[in-house]
Scaffold this active site. Structure first.
Site, short mmCIF file in Angstrom:
data_model
loop_
_atom_site.label_atom_id
_atom_site.label_comp_id
_atom_site.label_asym_id
_atom_site.label_seq_id
_atom_site.Cartn_x
_atom_site.Cartn_y
_atom_site.Cartn_z
N GLU A 1 76.43 -25.85 93.33
CA GLU A 1 77.50 -25.87 94.33
C GLU A 1 77.85 -27.30 94.74
O GLU A 1 79.01 -27.61 95.03
CB GLU A 1 77.11 -25.05 95.56
CG GLU A 1 76.05 -25.65 96.47
CD GLU A 1 74.67 -25.79 95.84
OE1 GLU A 1 73.97 -26.76 96.17
OE2 GLU A 1 74.30 -24.92 95.03
N ASP A 2 76.85 -28.18 94.73
CA ASP A 2 77.12 -29.57 95.08
C ASP A 2 77.94 -30.28 93.99
O ASP A 2 78.81 -31.09 94.29
CB ASP A 2 75.83 -30.34 95.36
CG ASP A 2 74.78 -30.15 94.27
OD1 ASP A 2 74.99 -29.32 93.37
OD2 ASP A 2 73.74 -30.85 94.33
N ARG B 1 59.12 -32.87 96.30
CA ARG B 1 58.12 -32.24 97.18
C ARG B 1 56.88 -31.84 96.38
O ARG B 1 56.97 -31.34 95.27
CB ARG B 1 58.71 -31.00 97.85
CG ARG B 1 59.78 -31.34 98.86
CD ARG B 1 60.42 -30.12 99.47
NE ARG B 1 59.48 -29.24 100.11
CZ ARG B 1 59.72 -28.56 101.25
NH1 ARG B 1 60.90 -28.69 101.85
NH2 ARG B 1 58.82 -27.77 101.76
N ARG C 1 75.38 -26.63 105.11
CA ARG C 1 76.27 -27.79 104.95
C ARG C 1 77.67 -27.47 105.48
O ARG C 1 78.29 -28.31 106.13
CB ARG C 1 76.34 -28.20 103.48
CG ARG C 1 75.08 -28.88 102.96
CD ARG C 1 75.14 -29.09 101.47
NE ARG C 1 73.97 -29.78 100.95
CZ ARG C 1 73.63 -29.84 99.67
NH1 ARG C 1 74.40 -29.22 98.77
NH2 ARG C 1 72.55 -30.47 99.27
N ASN D 1 68.39 -17.40 107.95
CA ASN D 1 68.41 -17.99 106.63
C ASN D 1 69.60 -17.48 105.82
O ASN D 1 69.85 -16.28 105.75
CB ASN D 1 67.11 -17.69 105.89
CG ASN D 1 67.05 -18.37 104.53
OD1 ASN D 1 67.27 -17.74 103.51
ND2 ASN D 1 66.81 -19.67 104.53
N ASP E 1 64.45 -33.31 102.98
CA ASP E 1 63.27 -33.81 102.25
C ASP E 1 63.36 -35.31 101.99
O ASP E 1 62.35 -35.94 101.70
CB ASP E 1 63.15 -33.12 100.88
CG ASP E 1 63.20 -31.62 100.98
OD1 ASP E 1 62.68 -31.07 101.97
OD2 ASP E 1 63.78 -30.99 100.07
N ARG F 1 59.60 -38.18 91.71
CA ARG F 1 60.49 -37.43 90.83
C ARG F 1 61.45 -38.41 90.17
O ARG F 1 61.58 -39.56 90.59
CB ARG F 1 61.28 -36.36 91.60
CG ARG F 1 62.21 -36.91 92.66
CD ARG F 1 63.10 -35.84 93.25
NE ARG F 1 64.05 -35.32 92.26
CZ ARG F 1 64.93 -34.34 92.52
NH1 ARG F 1 64.94 -33.77 93.72
NH2 ARG F 1 65.77 -33.93 91.61
N ASP G 1 69.69 -34.49 102.68
CA ASP G 1 68.71 -33.42 102.55
C ASP G 1 67.49 -33.74 103.40
O ASP G 1 67.05 -34.90 103.48
CB ASP G 1 68.29 -33.26 101.09
CG ASP G 1 69.29 -32.46 100.28
OD1 ASP G 1 70.33 -32.06 100.85
OD2 ASP G 1 69.05 -32.23 99.08
N ASP H 1 68.10 -23.62 108.91
CA ASP H 1 68.51 -22.41 108.20
C ASP H 1 67.38 -21.37 108.15
O ASP H 1 66.91 -20.98 107.09
CB ASP H 1 68.95 -22.78 106.78
CG ASP H 1 69.78 -21.70 106.11
OD1 ASP H 1 70.61 -21.08 106.79
OD2 ASP H 1 69.60 -21.49 104.89
#
Length: 412
Positions: A187-188, A216, A86, A78, A104, A136, A102, A50
């Site tokens: 949105e997910d 991250r 997605r 982008n 990451d 995390r 994802d 993206d």
């Protein structure tokens, strides 16, 4: 666009990767895809770069050129969020299932094999694989046991609405489902909740770590960005979706806990005390129509006392009371435990407890399990009061049983 030669048969699963400036995390991510025990012949990868500026797109193309997995790479300007990539990946996917990975994060080696097997065995349209956090936190309450068909309303799966799940592609295509590109956060959650509500069941794979959710070090993650307006947009969308598919009542109330507690309530936490008056007033104005449309006493009984009190203050438009409770929480004070009623029930004495002219005592009653000062407070079981006729029958039954248990010589 780079497109590897692809086999004619339909793969079991399409792994869709939306990537933006994902280096060096993307290396581990793709290694975990290649290591999947399901095998290269049962899967495909659709990766969408993206508009990255750090070499992400070039690395994707290099990986596609050497992997045995059929893989398509799309490079685009982008889009400003995860929804666009997605959706593009979903349009290109051919698998019986899709998984949104994802860039990451990374898989456990048996993740896809176990989740596809579960979906096939149970016939469900959504499969949740156990997620753990790396650098995390990650939700834990929904991974207590593996379940072929989980109940959305009584279980904690409603609290995990990220897109990192296995979805049956036929469901998504048949319903025309896509991620809402207008929403900049949440949105997910909207996408996943719709699949939960409209699909043919939900399974949980809890006995194996399927997904590693990575924090991250540069904190460059979309979930950490955006102002409070976006949170209200997300809450409004999710509440509206739930109301569209679930009629008023206890089942709707159970689901509404998710947007009220996870999305809306954090905007009215301890930090509210130090925010500018203009920000507070704007938040109150944004919350008012949501409270009017979706707040119910039944929903309130599914919440902890401090959550219920803050939302009741919102519903009443009482910013002054809300600030007092927020300050109480900010100062990490512990409410006194008070038992009232007949039979006595536990209440937590947050500000203005006992002042019925402000908030009723029932607002302070413990209705779900809580921890206060390291002490576990259980909510008493509530049920409808038996009718007079039923009480008479019960008393008569107890009398008869008592007589039968009395030794013959002692009976009158």
């Amino acid at each position: 666009m780079a497109d590897m030669p692809r086999k004619n048969h339909e793969p079991d699963v399409s792994v869709i990767i939306g990537a933006y400036d994902a280096m060096p995390y993307l290396v581990r991510c793709l290694e975990s895809v290649e290591a999947q025990t399901i095998g290269a012949d049962r899967m495909e990868v659709v990766a969408v770069d993206d508009g990255s500026t750090d070499g992400t797109g070039a690395f994707l193309e290099e990986f596609a050129a050497r992997t045995a997995i059929p893989m398509r790479v799309v490079r685009q300007p982008n889009s400003g969020g995860p929804s666009g990539p997605r959706n593009r990946g979903l349009d290109l996917a051919r698998g019986r299932y899709v998984f949104f990975l994802d860039a990451d994060d990374y898989f456990g080696e048996e993740a896809l094999e176990r989740m596809v097997a579960m979906g096939d065995r149970a016939g469900t349209d959504v499969v949740l694989g156990k997620i753990v956090g790396v650098n995390r936190g990650a939700a834990k309450s929904m991974w207590k046991e593996t379940v072929e068909r989980a109940d959305l309303y009584s279980s904690n799966i409603k609290f995990t609405l990220s897109a990192q799940k296995l979805f049956r592609r036929d469901l998504l295509v048949r319903l025309g489902m896509a991620f809402d590109e207008k929403l900049k956060t949440g949105e997910d959650a909207l996408f996943t909740m719709e699949a939960y509500l409209r699909g043919n069941g939900i399974s949980v794979v809890a006995d194996y770590t399927c997904y590693y959710l990575v924090g991250r070090e540069d904190r460059n993650q979309m979930t950490k960005k955006g102002g409070f307006q976006r949170r209200f947009d997300s809450a409004r969308a999710l509440m509206g979706l739930i109301a569209e598919y679930v009629p008023p009542g206890s089942r709707r109330d159970a689901l509404m806990v998710r947007p009220f507690v996870i999305t809306l309530l954090p905007q009215f936490g301890p930090g509210l005390v130090k925010q500018k008056a203009k920000v507070r007033e704007r938040k109150m104005a944004l919350a008012a129509p949501l409270m009017k449309a979706y707040w119910t006493p039944g929903l309130g009984r599914n919440l902890k006392v401090n959550e219920r009190l803050r939302l009741m203050c919102l519903a009443a438009g009482r910013l002054d009371l809300l600030l007092e409770i927020a300050a109480f929480l900010r100062d990490k004070k512990e409410p006194e435990i008070v038992r009232r009623g007949n039979p006595p029930r536990p209440h937590l004495a947050y500000p203005h407890f006992g002042e019925s002219s402000v908030l009723p005592d029932s607002a302070y009653e413990v209705t779900v399990t809580e921890w206060v000062g390291g002490r576990r407070i259980e909510a008493p079981q509530r049920g409808p009061r038996p009718s007079f006729a039923r009480r008479v029958v019960r008393k008569a039954r107890r009398t008869v049983l008592s007589a039968l248990r009395t030794p013959r010589a002692h009976r009158v």
